[in-house]
Design an enzyme around this catalytic site. Sequence first.
Site, mmCIF file in Angstrom:
data_model
loop_
_atom_site.group_PDB
_atom_site.id
_atom_site.type_symbol
_atom_site.label_atom_id
_atom_site.label_comp_id
_atom_site.label_asym_id
_atom_site.label_seq_id
_atom_site.Cartn_x
_atom_site.Cartn_y
_atom_site.Cartn_z
ATOM 1 N N ARG A 125 -144.135 -11.873 66.992
ATOM 2 C CA ARG A 125 -143.203 -11.222 65.882
ATOM 3 C C ARG A 125 -144.430 -10.046 65.327
ATOM 4 O O ARG A 125 -143.776 -8.866 65.176
ATOM 5 C CB ARG A 125 -142.620 -11.954 64.736
ATOM 6 C CG ARG A 125 -142.028 -11.335 63.834
ATOM 7 C CD ARG A 125 -141.292 -12.216 62.713
ATOM 8 N NE ARG A 125 -140.290 -11.573 61.981
ATOM 9 C CZ ARG A 125 -140.391 -11.579 60.663
ATOM 10 N NH1 ARG A 125 -141.225 -12.363 59.919
ATOM 11 N NH2 ARG A 125 -139.486 -10.814 59.993
ATOM 12 N N HIS A 139 -143.208 -6.252 64.863
ATOM 13 C CA HIS A 139 -143.210 -5.113 63.901
ATOM 14 C C HIS A 139 -144.386 -4.136 63.720
ATOM 15 O O HIS A 139 -144.053 -2.964 63.220
ATOM 16 C CB HIS A 139 -143.526 -6.279 62.613
ATOM 17 C CG HIS A 139 -142.181 -6.875 62.414
ATOM 18 N ND1 HIS A 139 -141.803 -7.245 61.110
ATOM 19 C CD2 HIS A 139 -141.282 -7.551 63.154
ATOM 20 C CE1 HIS A 139 -140.878 -7.927 61.072
ATOM 21 N NE2 HIS A 139 -140.303 -7.984 62.356
ATOM 22 N N SER A 177 -150.950 -0.508 63.057
ATOM 23 C CA SER A 177 -150.751 -0.091 61.499
ATOM 24 C C SER A 177 -150.066 -1.245 60.736
ATOM 25 O O SER A 177 -150.193 -1.274 59.391
ATOM 26 C CB SER A 177 -149.758 1.123 61.504
ATOM 27 O OG SER A 177 -148.365 0.595 62.129
ATOM 28 N N ASN A 214 -141.786 -7.763 55.867
ATOM 29 C CA ASN A 214 -143.291 -8.445 56.327
ATOM 30 C C ASN A 214 -144.007 -9.091 55.281
ATOM 31 O O ASN A 214 -144.347 -10.139 55.380
ATOM 32 C CB ASN A 214 -144.274 -6.979 56.702
ATOM 33 C CG ASN A 214 -143.846 -6.437 57.897
ATOM 34 O OD1 ASN A 214 -143.005 -6.824 58.656
ATOM 35 N ND2 ASN A 214 -144.324 -5.280 58.066
ATOM 36 N N HIS A 264 -136.106 -15.337 69.226
ATOM 37 C CA HIS A 264 -135.666 -16.380 68.197
ATOM 38 C C HIS A 264 -135.213 -17.733 68.643
ATOM 39 O O HIS A 264 -134.988 -18.499 68.075
ATOM 40 C CB HIS A 264 -134.238 -15.609 67.364
ATOM 41 C CG HIS A 264 -134.942 -14.521 66.764
ATOM 42 N ND1 HIS A 264 -134.044 -14.097 65.626
ATOM 43 C CD2 HIS A 264 -136.110 -13.757 66.204
ATOM 44 C CE1 HIS A 264 -134.426 -12.939 65.064
ATOM 45 N NE2 HIS A 264 -135.637 -12.877 65.344
ATOM 46 N N THR A 268 -134.854 -26.600 71.007
ATOM 47 C CA THR A 268 -135.994 -26.744 71.639
ATOM 48 C C THR A 268 -136.968 -25.806 70.784
ATOM 49 O O THR A 268 -137.301 -24.545 71.128
ATOM 50 C CB THR A 268 -135.995 -26.074 73.203
ATOM 51 O OG1 THR A 268 -135.415 -25.005 73.138
ATOM 52 C CG2 THR A 268 -135.280 -27.415 73.905
#
Length: 374
Positions: free
Chosen positions: A113, A117, A127, A147, A249, A294
């Site tokens: 993730r 981002h 950044s 975040n 996800h 799972t």
Amino acid sequence: MAAAGKKLAVLVALLALLVGPSAGLLGSGPGCSVFVGWPVPVILRSLICGILGQPYTPPIWRAEPTGAGLSVGYYNNPNNTNSYCPGAEAAVRKAVENAIYQQGRGIGAGLIRLFFHDAFVRGCDASVLLRSTALAGSATEMEGPPNKDSLRGFEVIDAAKEATKAACGGRNVVSCADILAFAARDASDILSGGRISFPVMAGRYDGRESFADETAQLPGPDSSLQELQMMFAAQGLSSADMVTLSGAHSIGSARCLFFTGRLSAMDPDYARRLNENCNGTGSPNNRVDQDPVTSDVLDNQYYKNIDKFVLFRSDAVLVSSPATKQQVDVNVANPSRWESDFAAAMVKMGNIGVKTARVPGQTEIRDVCWRVNA
Ligand code: HEM
Ligand SMILES: *[C@@H]1O[C@H](CO)[C@@H](O)[C@H](O)[C@H]1NC(C)=O
Ligand SMILES: *[C@@H]1O[C@H](CO)[C@@H](O)[C@H](O)[C@H]1NC(C)=O
């Protein structure tokens, strides 16, 4: 003089947070850059957007990223004299393995993730790793609503950075942006049990700027299908890339506040279990697994979970148009097809907005990933 410019930029960014970043500096253009799809207090939303709101307009529209200037095996190539360090990728891999061994597989989800981002805000330039300074109003991407209190894995990247230095004879040659890309690749490999394994191009330089309000370029859990498609298109990614990458996800966790509003749209038994974990809406920051089947394997189970066993509206809407539904069905029926699509889409995401040259005052190889070089 660069410092004064930065201070001014920071001030304007702060102002922008208060009045809405339609001011030119951030390049937001007309439109309203409220956080689309993220729960933002209604009062704040109407202050920024007017009572009825205005359509969100992405501040930049990128062409499809090509990866020009990057190469596979960049640090293994003796021709790249200043960055030659054949142990670099193995050092990152070891840091990711250590983290997953010590903290569990969820940290691997965090690394994947982090990479996403980073890519969507100012391109893959690390950044997302910059910490805010003491200077009031200098909030960096880390502090943005998508975040804050949410991203994890920063200390793994810091450890990987130190490990690359050790592997490169004490030289600081591997960019934090490349480390993010390698780490996300390694986490994908490990969490998929070796089924999603791919070479990553490198040669990115790190940026020197980061602003919290620019995280409005990240789609949110309440985003509609059109918003998701628009926000990926703004990065030069297709609707198909969006559907493919959403398969991430199938790992990691999410906080209750992002889905308790739509329990009634889910499978009733699943919703009841979630409701217990979330204490009704009383424990908004409790976390649950994203994939109830799972939970710690990066696999195509996500597509089987849609639409009654996924947490977010942004997940469920993938079956709300014929084209995206067809892709979901293909991913359900053909796991290896999704696995290779996912690998390719991760590579493509890693090419977004890359900085491939050293430009004094703008790009560098950061010595420490959480702050710019002095
Ligand atoms: C399509 C639009 C997307 C939306 C709206 C979205 C939204 C979210 C939200 C709200 C969370 C939970 C955060 C929290 O509870 O603090 C989350 C978690 C996560 N997302 Fe996404 N996401 C999207 C796409 C992606 C993509 C493209 C990737 C990577 C390829 C990704 C990887 C993850 C992972 C791995 C987690 C779990 C993180 C952890 O356990 O630390 N997401 N996402
Ligand atoms: C290094 O440069 C030489 C001469 O340009 C070239 O022939 C060789 O293929 C390059 N090596 C790599 C690994 O790119
Ligand atoms: C649920 O809410 C009650 C009352 O606020 C609180 O005492 C309890 O600790 C919460 N349980 C969980 C699992 O968060």
